[in-house]
Design a protein around this motif. Sequence first.
Motif, short mmCIF file in Angstrom:
data_model
loop_
_atom_site.label_atom_id
_atom_site.label_comp_id
_atom_site.label_asym_id
_atom_site.label_seq_id
_atom_site.Cartn_x
_atom_site.Cartn_y
_atom_site.Cartn_z
N GLU A 8 8.88 -20.69 70.33
CA GLU A 8 7.93 -21.75 70.00
C GLU A 8 7.81 -21.96 68.49
O GLU A 8 7.74 -23.09 68.01
N LYS A 9 7.81 -20.86 67.74
CA LYS A 9 7.75 -20.97 66.28
C LYS A 9 8.98 -21.69 65.74
O LYS A 9 8.87 -22.54 64.85
N ILE A 10 10.14 -21.36 66.27
CA ILE A 10 11.38 -22.00 65.83
C ILE A 10 11.35 -23.49 66.15
O ILE A 10 11.66 -24.33 65.30
N ARG A 11 10.97 -23.81 67.37
CA ARG A 11 10.94 -25.22 67.79
C ARG A 11 9.94 -26.01 66.95
O ARG A 11 10.25 -27.11 66.47
N ASP A 12 8.75 -25.46 66.77
CA ASP A 12 7.72 -26.17 65.99
C ASP A 12 8.17 -26.39 64.55
O ASP A 12 7.95 -27.46 63.97
N LEU A 15 11.00 -29.11 64.44
CA LEU A 15 10.47 -30.46 64.64
C LEU A 15 9.63 -30.91 63.46
O LEU A 15 9.64 -32.09 63.08
N ALA A 16 8.90 -29.98 62.84
CA ALA A 16 8.08 -30.32 61.68
C ALA A 16 8.94 -30.72 60.49
O ALA A 16 8.50 -31.50 59.63
N LEU A 21 15.69 -32.62 68.35
CA LEU A 21 15.95 -31.84 69.55
C LEU A 21 16.32 -30.42 69.15
O LEU A 21 16.98 -30.21 68.12
N VAL A 22 15.91 -29.45 69.95
CA VAL A 22 16.21 -28.04 69.69
C VAL A 22 16.69 -27.41 71.00
O VAL A 22 16.08 -27.61 72.05
N LYS A 88 14.62 -23.76 56.54
CA LYS A 88 13.25 -23.48 57.00
C LYS A 88 13.25 -22.67 58.29
O LYS A 88 12.50 -21.70 58.44
N VAL A 89 14.10 -23.05 59.24
CA VAL A 89 14.14 -22.34 60.51
C VAL A 89 14.72 -20.94 60.32
O VAL A 89 14.25 -19.96 60.91
#
Length: 313
Positions: A8-12, A15-16, A21-22, A88-89
């Motif tokens: 969830e942290k990676i996806r958020d 997207l931020a 898409l992830v 960032k990711v």
Amino acid sequence: MPSMTLEEKIRDCALAFDADLVGFGSRERFEGMRALTIAPGTQTVICLAFRVLRGVYRGIEEGTTFYQYSTNGVEVLEEVIMPRTLLKVCGILEDAGYTAFPQRRHLCIMEAQQGHNFEVDYEEIYHSRHTELQMEWEESAVRCGMGEIGFHGALLTEAFGPMQRVCFILTDAPLEATALSQPHLCDRCRACAKACPGHAIDGGGVRDMWQCGAYYRGANRSRNPFMPADAFAEFADRESILRGDKKLTDQQSIQVMEHCIYYPPIKQGYASSICGKACEVACYEHLEENNKLARGFAQQFRRRSKWRLSTEE
């Protein structure tokens, strides 16, 4: 509230920072592929996809503005947006104690000695049998659950059809894999091949990258408003080249590209697209007309017949 999972942290974060898409692919999906050779300790491959805006194709579609696709659809994404998101990711993964190996497409490195990438100037391409490994980009995206491969070799997603670009992160973090997508978008209609102004995609969906390079830059007179009346005057098969009927050898493609200087190159060395990725536009139109895309718009992309210039003198 329960704490966020690493997924969830990676996806958020992605997207931020402008990913659209992830997807996550587990190690076993990549056995025998280059990802595990590049980073042998990889447990998860993360795919980040970034939309290419429909609007950047519109100027070429209308025959009015041609630089928006190559700048905002290629250069800005590849050189500005995607690298920032990757970093960032990767930081999120490192903060969690895992290694993160960013993988961004190097558009100027080709493994095949006669290889070519139509999006860059051929003189900028580096060929070497000792060149560094690069991932199988589209297939890797599929194995991360992003979508499927279309007839023309591009990644297709429900969200954007063929209109996205991808990058990856190889990590030793064991993350939950995204479910694989069952192929359902491409029906092998071959609209992509029919739309190519240089007939660069054959009946089996194989793209001749050199042929593509020449017509990506505008060798077909019917789709190039910048072409002078005496274009290719010294070529024996001039009319066939101008119509897009001529099957060019690699060397002939280079000669044609050397004469396609009617429009300035993009800042970072990317070639200007005069065809406007006609194959991808035709694919997108077909998917939209058949209600296969998840995102709708006030108007369909195809609003009128394609404009064409005369191929006669």
